[in-house]
Design an enzyme around this catalytic site. Structure first.
Site, PDB file in Angstrom:
ATOM      1  N   HIS A  27       0.874  -1.175   0.000  1.00  0.00           N
ATOM      2  CA  HIS A  27       0.000   0.000   0.000  1.00  0.00           C
ATOM      3  C   HIS A  27       0.907   1.220   0.000  1.00  0.00           C
ATOM      4  O   HIS A  27       1.545   1.532   1.000  1.00  0.00           O
ATOM      5  CB  HIS A  27      -0.908  -0.005   1.228  1.00  0.00           C
ATOM      6  N   LYS A 172     -10.315   4.879  -5.134  1.00  0.00           N
ATOM      7  CA  LYS A 172      -9.429   5.987  -4.796  1.00  0.00           C
ATOM      8  C   LYS A 172      -8.009   5.596  -5.163  1.00  0.00           C
ATOM      9  O   LYS A 172      -7.517   4.545  -4.723  1.00  0.00           O
ATOM     10  CB  LYS A 172      -9.510   6.344  -3.312  1.00  0.00           C
ATOM     11  N   LYS A 174      -4.081   6.316  -5.029  1.00  0.00           N
ATOM     12  CA  LYS A 174      -3.015   7.005  -4.305  1.00  0.00           C
ATOM     13  C   LYS A 174      -1.919   7.425  -5.281  1.00  0.00           C
ATOM     14  O   LYS A 174      -1.352   6.581  -5.993  1.00  0.00           O
ATOM     15  CB  LYS A 174      -2.420   6.090  -3.233  1.00  0.00           C
ATOM     16  N   ASP A 203      -6.008  10.717  -4.397  1.00  0.00           N
ATOM     17  CA  ASP A 203      -5.427  11.224  -3.156  1.00  0.00           C
ATOM     18  C   ASP A 203      -3.936  11.455  -3.358  1.00  0.00           C
ATOM     19  O   ASP A 203      -3.167  10.509  -3.547  1.00  0.00           O
ATOM     20  CB  ASP A 203      -5.647  10.236  -2.012  1.00  0.00           C
ATOM     21  N   GLU A 229      -8.151  14.529  -3.142  1.00  0.00           N
ATOM     22  CA  GLU A 229      -7.871  14.669  -1.711  1.00  0.00           C
ATOM     23  C   GLU A 229      -6.502  15.289  -1.467  1.00  0.00           C
ATOM     24  O   GLU A 229      -5.499  14.838  -2.026  1.00  0.00           O
ATOM     25  CB  GLU A 229      -7.942  13.287  -1.049  1.00  0.00           C
ATOM     26  N   ASP A 255      -8.108  16.519   4.132  1.00  0.00           N
ATOM     27  CA  ASP A 255      -7.843  15.418   5.052  1.00  0.00           C
ATOM     28  C   ASP A 255      -6.880  15.874   6.133  1.00  0.00           C
ATOM     29  O   ASP A 255      -7.283  16.293   7.222  1.00  0.00           O
ATOM     30  CB  ASP A 255      -7.294  14.211   4.301  1.00  0.00           C
ATOM     31  N   LYS A 279     -11.938  10.938  10.341  1.00  0.00           N
ATOM     32  CA  LYS A 279     -11.209   9.789  10.872  1.00  0.00           C
ATOM     33  C   LYS A 279     -11.091   9.912  12.383  1.00  0.00           C
ATOM     34  O   LYS A 279     -10.676  10.962  12.894  1.00  0.00           O
ATOM     35  CB  LYS A 279      -9.800   9.706  10.269  1.00  0.00           C
ATOM     36  N   GLU A 333     -14.611   4.789   2.966  1.00  0.00           N
ATOM     37  CA  GLU A 333     -13.545   3.968   2.373  1.00  0.00           C
ATOM     38  C   GLU A 333     -13.066   2.889   3.331  1.00  0.00           C
ATOM     39  O   GLU A 333     -11.891   2.511   3.312  1.00  0.00           O
ATOM     40  CB  GLU A 333     -12.369   4.845   1.933  1.00  0.00           C
TER      41      GLU A 333
END
Length: 379
Positions: A27, A172, A174, A203, A229, A255, A279, A333
């Site tokens: 990730h 989404k 990255k 993002d 984002e 964010d 979050k 998400e």
């Protein structure tokens, strides 16, 4: 509530455990890359026997925010836990006040403790945590999947598999670890490969400056990207506001710019975002999440349910609070449990028909699998 019931709700003991769970694939964010997720689990026992659980997630150490699992555990053990031990667990605001006096910021740590309080009280009273927050208005939430390996061929196959299984149809992506031109080419290939079947959010994780954003955001808009984002650093709220005024820029999602209600007010006053990512690790708990959301709603800013690759424990906590929002325009998400090789609970969250279903049991609605905790606990 009679005296005996009040005594049963007294916080008797608090324990923390660090667990490290491998992920199915890399990730990759702009500033780091992870192949395992690190969590601090909080186990909080009440005098009446009910036990609550909470979770704080990080991404590869103190890179996304200043907190690491090691620091989270140490601060709960030495400061936050002692601050609330012996008090009634249902006095959530008082618990927050005590923790704020015991330690500055440490939002993820505070969020994990407060989550355990809500879980314990919900279990003691036999009601979901959402009931303690005003009650749920939905039992499922649209859920997206994040593409973050950086290998566009692999990402196309991954997205096709999610679409085929009717798990996710919004993705989404990255970006930010590579040069902008490389990321834009990757986006073109993804959009072309999945045209008519999927929608996209991007993002950048603060990777661009204002000039790069002004150059790249119009391209993303032309590609049909629904939301971008945090393209610029969190501190540069004025740049977000200037970019948002451009007619060729897609809607912007804040964010890292928003950790508390004061941050949300600053972003709203500047006109710097169309939506905000919520979050628990940023907002220091379920109550803080609702406070940030209230400021956003008052300003006409949309709500987006963000995540930090939580397991089913942390995801369930988020879903409990997200279920109480009248309008969650951008869905959520919370795919985190699906990216883990193994989860930490007896019954993982249920994903079907492009939605994640909200657990209906008391508290968070999930129970720890003790064998999994023993397997992944850091020694």
């Amino acid at each position: 509530m009679d005296a005996a019931a009040q005594r049963d709700l007294v916080v008797q003991a608090i324990e923390t455990i660090i667990v490290d769970v491998p992920t199915l694939r890399q990730h990759k964010l702009s500033q780091t890359s992870v192949t395992a997720q690190n969590y601090v689990l909080v186990r909080l026992r009440l005098a009446g026997g009910a036990e609550g659980i909470g979770e704080a997630a990080t991404l590869g150490g103190p890179r996304w925010s200043e907190e690491s699992v090691e620091a989270i555990k140490a601060n709960i053990d030495a400061y936050l836990g002692p601050a609330i031990q012996g008090m009634r667990a249902d006095l959530f605001e008082e618990a927050g006040r005590r923790m704020d006096l015991a330690a500055k910021r440490n939002n993820a740590a505070k969020g994990a403790v407060e989550t355990a309080l809500f879980d314990a009280v919900g279990k003691a009273l036999g009601v979901p945590a959402s009931t303690l927050l005003g009650g749920a208005v939905r039992d499922r939430i649209p859920v997206l999947w994040t593409l973050a390996s950086g290998d566009v061929g692999q990402e196309i196959e991954e997205a096709r598999e999610k679409l085929h299984r009717r798990l996710h149809r919004t993705f989404k992506v990255k970006i930010g670890a590579a040069a902008p031109e490389v990321d834009l080419d990757r986006m073109r290939r993804l959009v072309d490969a999945l045209a008519g079947r999927a929608e996209f959010i991007v993002d950048a994780n603060q990777a661009w400056d204002e000039a790069a954003s002004a150059r790249c955001l119009p391209v993303l808009r032309e590609l049909g990207v629904r939301l971008v984002e945090q393209p610029v650093p969190a501190w540069n709220v004025p740049a977000m506001a200037r970019l948002r005024q451009r007619p060729d820029v897609p809607p912007l999602l804040a964010d890292e710019s928003v950790f508390d209600a004061h941050d949300m007010l600053r972003v709203a006053s500047a006109g710097a975002a169309d939506a905000v990512s919520l979050k628990i690790v940023k907002h220091a708990g379920l109550l803080g999440t609702r406070k940030v959301a209230a400021v956003a709603e008052a300003a006409g800013i949309g709500l987006y349910g963000g995540c930090l690759l939580e397991s089913s424990v942390g995801a369930a906590a988020h879903l409990q609070v997200f279920s109480t929002f009248r309008d969650l325009a951008w869905g959520c998400e919370h795919f985190g449990p699906q990216i883990l090789r193994e989860d930490l609970v007896r019954e993982p969250l249920h994903f079907a028909d492009f939605h994640v279903h909200i657990p209906s049991g008391p508290g968070l609605g999930v129970l720890l699998d003790e064998g999994q905790i023993d397997k992944f606990a850091r020694r």
